[in-house]
Scaffold this motif. Structure first.
Motif, PDB file in Angstrom:
ATOM      1  N   HIS A 293       0.830  -1.191   0.000  1.00  0.00           N
ATOM      2  CA  HIS A 293       0.000   0.000   0.000  1.00  0.00           C
ATOM      3  C   HIS A 293       0.874   1.255   0.000  1.00  0.00           C
ATOM      4  CE1 HIS A 293      -3.070  -2.898   1.221  1.00  0.00           C
ATOM      5  NE2 HIS A 293      -2.230  -3.279   2.175  1.00  0.00           N
ATOM      6  N   TYR A 294       0.494   2.191  -0.858  1.00  0.00           N
ATOM      7  CA  TYR A 294       1.194   3.478  -0.930  1.00  0.00           C
ATOM      8  C   TYR A 294       0.171   4.601  -0.827  1.00  0.00           C
ATOM      9  CZ  TYR A 294       3.625   7.563  -2.748  1.00  0.00           C
ATOM     10  OH  TYR A 294       4.154   8.831  -2.897  1.00  0.00           O
ATOM     11  N   LYS A 295       0.460   5.580   0.004  1.00  0.00           N
ATOM     12  CA  LYS A 295      -0.426   6.733   0.130  1.00  0.00           C
ATOM     13  C   LYS A 295       0.418   7.992   0.183  1.00  0.00           C
ATOM     14  CE  LYS A 295      -4.262   8.670   2.797  1.00  0.00           C
ATOM     15  NZ  LYS A 295      -5.089   8.827   1.579  1.00  0.00           N
ATOM     16  N   GLY A 296       0.407   8.740  -0.923  1.00  0.00           N
ATOM     17  CA  GLY A 296       1.138   9.987  -1.010  1.00  0.00           C
ATOM     18  C   GLY A 296       0.209  11.179  -0.880  1.00  0.00           C
ATOM     19  N   GLU A 297       0.729  12.338  -1.206  1.00  0.00           N
ATOM     20  CA  GLU A 297      -0.069  13.556  -1.079  1.00  0.00           C
ATOM     21  C   GLU A 297      -1.233  13.560  -2.058  1.00  0.00           C
ATOM     22  OE1 GLU A 297       0.548  18.424  -1.185  1.00  0.00           O
ATOM     23  OE2 GLU A 297       2.276  17.077  -1.345  1.00  0.00           O
ATOM     24  N   ASN A 298      -0.989  13.122  -3.288  1.00  0.00           N
ATOM     25  CA  ASN A 298      -2.043  13.089  -4.299  1.00  0.00           C
ATOM     26  C   ASN A 298      -2.296  11.689  -4.859  1.00  0.00           C
ATOM     27  OD1 ASN A 298      -2.529  15.951  -4.334  1.00  0.00           O
ATOM     28  ND2 ASN A 298      -0.640  16.204  -5.511  1.00  0.00           N
ATOM     29  N   LEU A 299      -1.311  10.834  -4.809  1.00  0.00           N
ATOM     30  CA  LEU A 299      -1.417   9.500  -5.392  1.00  0.00           C
ATOM     31  C   LEU A 299      -1.468   8.439  -4.308  1.00  0.00           C
ATOM     32  CD1 LEU A 299      -1.295   7.617  -7.924  1.00  0.00           C
ATOM     33  CD2 LEU A 299       1.209   7.628  -7.629  1.00  0.00           C
ATOM     34  N   SER A 300      -2.386   7.494  -4.459  1.00  0.00           N
ATOM     35  CA  SER A 300      -2.431   6.328  -3.579  1.00  0.00           C
ATOM     36  C   SER A 300      -2.655   5.087  -4.434  1.00  0.00           C
ATOM     37  CB  SER A 300      -3.549   6.460  -2.537  1.00  0.00           C
ATOM     38  OG  SER A 300      -4.807   6.549  -3.159  1.00  0.00           O
ATOM     39  N   SER A 301      -2.097   3.966  -3.978  1.00  0.00           N
ATOM     40  CA  SER A 301      -2.218   2.736  -4.750  1.00  0.00           C
ATOM     41  C   SER A 301      -2.196   1.537  -3.816  1.00  0.00           C
ATOM     42  CB  SER A 301      -1.079   2.618  -5.775  1.00  0.00           C
ATOM     43  OG  SER A 301       0.172   2.514  -5.114  1.00  0.00           O
ATOM     44  N   ASN A 302      -2.794   0.457  -4.297  1.00  0.00           N
ATOM     45  CA  ASN A 302      -2.828  -0.803  -3.566  1.00  0.00           C
ATOM     46  C   ASN A 302      -2.581  -1.943  -4.534  1.00  0.00           C
ATOM     47  OD1 ASN A 302      -3.869   0.002  -0.745  1.00  0.00           O
ATOM     48  ND2 ASN A 302      -5.365   0.938  -2.114  1.00  0.00           N
ATOM     49  N   PHE A 303      -1.657  -2.814  -4.174  1.00  0.00           N
ATOM     50  CA  PHE A 303      -1.386  -4.011  -4.966  1.00  0.00           C
ATOM     51  C   PHE A 303      -1.657  -5.229  -4.104  1.00  0.00           C
ATOM     52  CE2 PHE A 303       1.561  -7.516  -5.808  1.00  0.00           C
ATOM     53  CZ  PHE A 303       1.192  -7.840  -7.109  1.00  0.00           C
ATOM     54  N   GLY A 304      -2.375  -6.218  -4.662  1.00  0.00           N
ATOM     55  CA  GLY A 304      -2.698  -7.419  -3.906  1.00  0.00           C
ATOM     56  C   GLY A 304      -2.445  -8.676  -4.697  1.00  0.00           C
ATOM     57  N   LEU A 305      -1.933  -9.684  -4.027  1.00  0.00           N
ATOM     58  CA  LEU A 305      -1.733 -11.014  -4.610  1.00  0.00           C
ATOM     59  C   LEU A 305      -2.191 -12.027  -3.576  1.00  0.00           C
ATOM     60  CD1 LEU A 305      -0.615 -13.077  -6.661  1.00  0.00           C
ATOM     61  CD2 LEU A 305       1.620 -12.811  -5.549  1.00  0.00           C
ATOM     62  N   SER A 306      -3.133 -12.888  -3.949  1.00  0.00           N
ATOM     63  CA  SER A 306      -3.658 -13.838  -2.974  1.00  0.00           C
ATOM     64  C   SER A 306      -3.949 -15.182  -3.623  1.00  0.00           C
ATOM     65  CB  SER A 306      -4.948 -13.304  -2.334  1.00  0.00           C
ATOM     66  OG  SER A 306      -5.978 -13.186  -3.290  1.00  0.00           O
ATOM     67  N   ARG A 307      -3.814 -16.216  -2.821  1.00  0.00           N
ATOM     68  CA  ARG A 307      -4.306 -17.554  -3.177  1.00  0.00           C
ATOM     69  C   ARG A 307      -5.014 -18.095  -1.946  1.00  0.00           C
ATOM     70  NH1 ARG A 307      -1.036 -22.280  -6.238  1.00  0.00           N
ATOM     71  NH2 ARG A 307      -1.726 -20.974  -7.986  1.00  0.00           N
ATOM     72  N   SER A 308      -6.287 -18.418  -2.076  1.00  0.00           N
ATOM     73  CA  SER A 308      -7.089 -18.786  -0.918  1.00  0.00           C
ATOM     74  C   SER A 308      -8.101 -19.857  -1.282  1.00  0.00           C
ATOM     75  CB  SER A 308      -7.807 -17.556  -0.357  1.00  0.00           C
ATOM     76  OG  SER A 308      -8.593 -16.942  -1.365  1.00  0.00           O
ATOM     77  N   LEU A 309      -8.624 -20.515  -0.242  1.00  0.00           N
ATOM     78  CA  LEU A 309      -9.687 -21.493  -0.398  1.00  0.00           C
ATOM     79  C   LEU A 309     -11.023 -20.769  -0.281  1.00  0.00           C
ATOM     80  CD1 LEU A 309      -8.284 -24.402   1.805  1.00  0.00           C
ATOM     81  CD2 LEU A 309      -8.144 -24.161  -0.681  1.00  0.00           C
ATOM     82  N   VAL A 310     -11.900 -20.959  -1.276  1.00  0.00           N
ATOM     83  CA  VAL A 310     -13.171 -20.227  -1.325  1.00  0.00           C
ATOM     84  C   VAL A 310     -14.307 -21.217  -1.547  1.00  0.00           C
ATOM     85  CG1 VAL A 310     -14.492 -18.441  -2.523  1.00  0.00           C
ATOM     86  CG2 VAL A 310     -12.014 -18.197  -2.265  1.00  0.00           C
ATOM     87  N   PRO A 311     -15.329 -21.226  -0.682  1.00  0.00           N
ATOM     88  CA  PRO A 311     -16.481 -22.110  -0.906  1.00  0.00           C
ATOM     89  C   PRO A 311     -17.265 -21.695  -2.137  1.00  0.00           C
ATOM     90  CG  PRO A 311     -16.902 -20.613   0.916  1.00  0.00           C
ATOM     91  CD  PRO A 311     -15.455 -20.431   0.548  1.00  0.00           C
ATOM     92  N   SER A 312     -17.856 -22.664  -2.802  1.00  0.00           N
ATOM     93  CA  SER A 312     -18.602 -22.393  -4.028  1.00  0.00           C
ATOM     94  C   SER A 312     -19.989 -23.006  -3.948  1.00  0.00           C
ATOM     95  CB  SER A 312     -17.864 -22.967  -5.242  1.00  0.00           C
ATOM     96  OG  SER A 312     -18.682 -22.917  -6.402  1.00  0.00           O
ATOM     97  N   GLY A 313     -20.971 -22.307  -4.515  1.00  0.00           N
ATOM     98  CA  GLY A 313     -22.316 -22.826  -4.603  1.00  0.00           C
ATOM     99  C   GLY A 313     -22.486 -23.851  -5.698  1.00  0.00           C
ATOM    100  N   GLN A 314     -21.426 -24.182  -6.429  1.00  0.00           N
ATOM    101  CA  GLN A 314     -21.472 -25.218  -7.445  1.00  0.00           C
ATOM    102  C   GLN A 314     -21.193 -26.596  -6.870  1.00  0.00           C
ATOM    103  OE1 GLN A 314     -22.789 -24.820 -10.161  1.00  0.00           O
ATOM    104  NE2 GLN A 314     -21.895 -23.339 -11.553  1.00  0.00           N
ATOM    105  N   GLY A 315     -20.955 -26.674  -5.548  1.00  0.00           N
ATOM    106  CA  GLY A 315     -20.856 -27.980  -4.915  1.00  0.00           C
ATOM    107  C   GLY A 315     -19.469 -28.435  -4.553  1.00  0.00           C
ATOM    108  N   GLN A 316     -18.448 -27.593  -4.777  1.00  0.00           N
ATOM    109  CA  GLN A 316     -17.090 -27.975  -4.422  1.00  0.00           C
ATOM    110  C   GLN A 316     -16.337 -26.791  -3.833  1.00  0.00           C
ATOM    111  OE1 GLN A 316     -14.695 -30.321  -7.130  1.00  0.00           O
ATOM    112  NE2 GLN A 316     -16.474 -30.844  -8.380  1.00  0.00           N
ATOM    113  N   LEU A 317     -15.338 -27.114  -3.030  1.00  0.00           N
ATOM    114  CA  LEU A 317     -14.420 -26.100  -2.535  1.00  0.00           C
ATOM    115  C   LEU A 317     -13.475 -25.715  -3.666  1.00  0.00           C
ATOM    116  CD1 LEU A 317     -13.489 -24.615   0.097  1.00  0.00           C
ATOM    117  CD2 LEU A 317     -11.808 -26.442   0.370  1.00  0.00           C
TER     118      LEU A 317
END
Length: 417
Positions: A293-317
């Motif tokens: 995360h970067y927060k300057g006087e006029n510019l701010s930005s966020n970079f994200g990278l994730s790998r996670s387990l997510v439940p699904s309504g299609q019947g599988q994790l």
């Protein structure tokens, strides 16, 4: 021998009760004196045009979409105890595809109790939302008008042993059910939704090395159980290492990396009462959640990278890998612009997709411009391009969304006693 009569005993008991009541009332009144009550709210309205609402590879249907979401927030805060809540009931209307009209609802309540060394928290939420609104994260099915009812309860507890070391723990229970699947044209509706439950527990150790740097290590267990046309269960075990570092006033880094093992059992009903396919699978993988995360006087930005387990309504994790980028630049005191972009890959943890389209990629790119009309009113204009590429069977679709949004933030009331 000294005796105490029953009457004097009752009087003594009554005196003790009075003393307890006086102490309890005094403590309660003192907390009231130190309490702060806050009530505020927001009203978000948007008018947009989506040229492919159902994300179909052919025979796309476009529509003007109107959204109205009022939200009321309240909070009560004392030196040791905080309570916060929210409630919203909205309108989502499609001028050309009225069967998709719905009324999204969201309710939440959370509380935290603090002592000198410990924090005890409990949060709960309940929502009724169109499944289509969460299709990218959940089912990949943008064509349905089903509702997703979700209940989540999360208790947390932490205990500080020393100035630097703390025990951290949390648990979670979540249940999702799907209703009113409806039907669509051109065989566009895929209503193989499965109700599911997720239970998890996480226990770890955190060390605050300095005011700027903290680390923790934790182990977790989670259980995903799904019922419907597919009956599946996944048990996951893993370990995570987390670091948080304030590099400077402008830069902040947070990162989690870990590993997991998942045992999955899937029963697929082929012919009800006659034929069921049973599959069992064990898989390994890594988990991560990195943010810069970067927060300057006029510019701010966020970079994200994730790998996670997510439940699904299609019947599988599912296992989701996501990269996101968010920029915001203040042009003048009241005018700003921004860009959000994300790329996401979703696959079944068991690698058994069963032709339901769990394996897919989703792309989203959206530039926007914002004008602060007053301190409480914000006008935004944005464009969004989204793409979904589904596997097994192969289907690729995209859409363009043009949106005008006006937000009102009610500053509310704040009362201190």
């Amino acid at each position: 021998m000294k005796t105490i009569s029953q009457q004097s005993g009752k009087r003594c008991c009554a005196d003790h009760i009075r003393i307890v009541l006086i102490i309890g009332t005094t403590a309660f009144c003192s907390s009231l004196d130190a309490a702060e009550w806050i009530v505020d709210g927001t009203v978000n309205q948007s008018l947009s045009y989506n040229d492919n609402v159902r994300m179909l590879p052919e025979n796309a249907e476009g529509s003007v979409v109107y959204n109205l979401t009022p939200t009321l927030n309240f909070a009560r805060m004392t030196e040791v105890w905080d309570i916060q809540g929210r409630a919203s009931y909205g309108v989502q209307h499609y001028t050309d595809i009225e069967e998709l009209d719905q009324n999204p609802q969201d309710y939440g309540l959370s509380t935290v109790y603090r002592t000198e060394r410990s924090n005890t928290g409990l949060s709960a939420s309940y929502s009724i939302v169109p499944s289509q609104n969460f299709a990218e994260q959940d089912t990949g099915n943008f064509a349905t008008n089903a509702k997703r009812n979700n209940l989540t309860v999360t208790p947390t507890y932490s205990y500080r042993f020393t100035e630097l070391d703390s025990l951290i723990s949390s648990a979670s229970y979540s249940k999702s059910t799907y209703s009113n699947p409806g039907s669509g044209n051109n065989d566009t509706i895929i209503n193989n939704f499965n109700d599911n439950e997720v239970k998890s527990i996480n226990v770890g150790w955190q060390r605050q090395w300095s005011e700027l740097f903290a680390q923790s290590i934790s182990v977790f267990y989670s259980n995903y159980n799904s019922t419907g046309r597919i009956n599946s269960e996944s048990n996951s075990y893993g370990i995570n290492l987390t670091s948080s570092y304030q590099l400077s006033e402008e830069w902040q880094f947070s990162g989690t990396i870990g590993g997991r093992i998942t045992d999955t059992s899937i029963d697929t009903v082929i012919i009800p009462g006659l034929l069921t396919a049973i599959n069992q699978n064990t898989s390994e993988g890594f988990l991560t959640d990195i943010g810069v995360h970067y927060k300057g006087e006029n510019l701010s930005s966020n970079f994200g990278l994730s790998r996670s387990l997510v439940p699904s309504g299609q019947g599988q994790l599912t296992e989701q890998t996501r990269v996101s980028l968010d920029f915001s630049y203040r042009i003048t005191e009241r005018l700003s612009s921004g860009l959000t972009a994300s790329y996401q890959e979703t696959d079944s943890v068991s690698d058994i997709n069963g032709g339901l389209g769990q394996s897919r990629t989703n792309t989203w790119v959206s530039p926007n411009i914002n004008w602060e009309l007053t301190q409480d009113w914000l006008l935004s204009a944005s464009y969004a391009y989204r793409n979904q590429d589904r596997k097994n069977p192969d289907r690729t679709a995209d859409s363009n969304i043009f949106m005008l949004t006006i937000n009102y933030n009610w500053p509310g009331l704040s009362i201190s006693r």
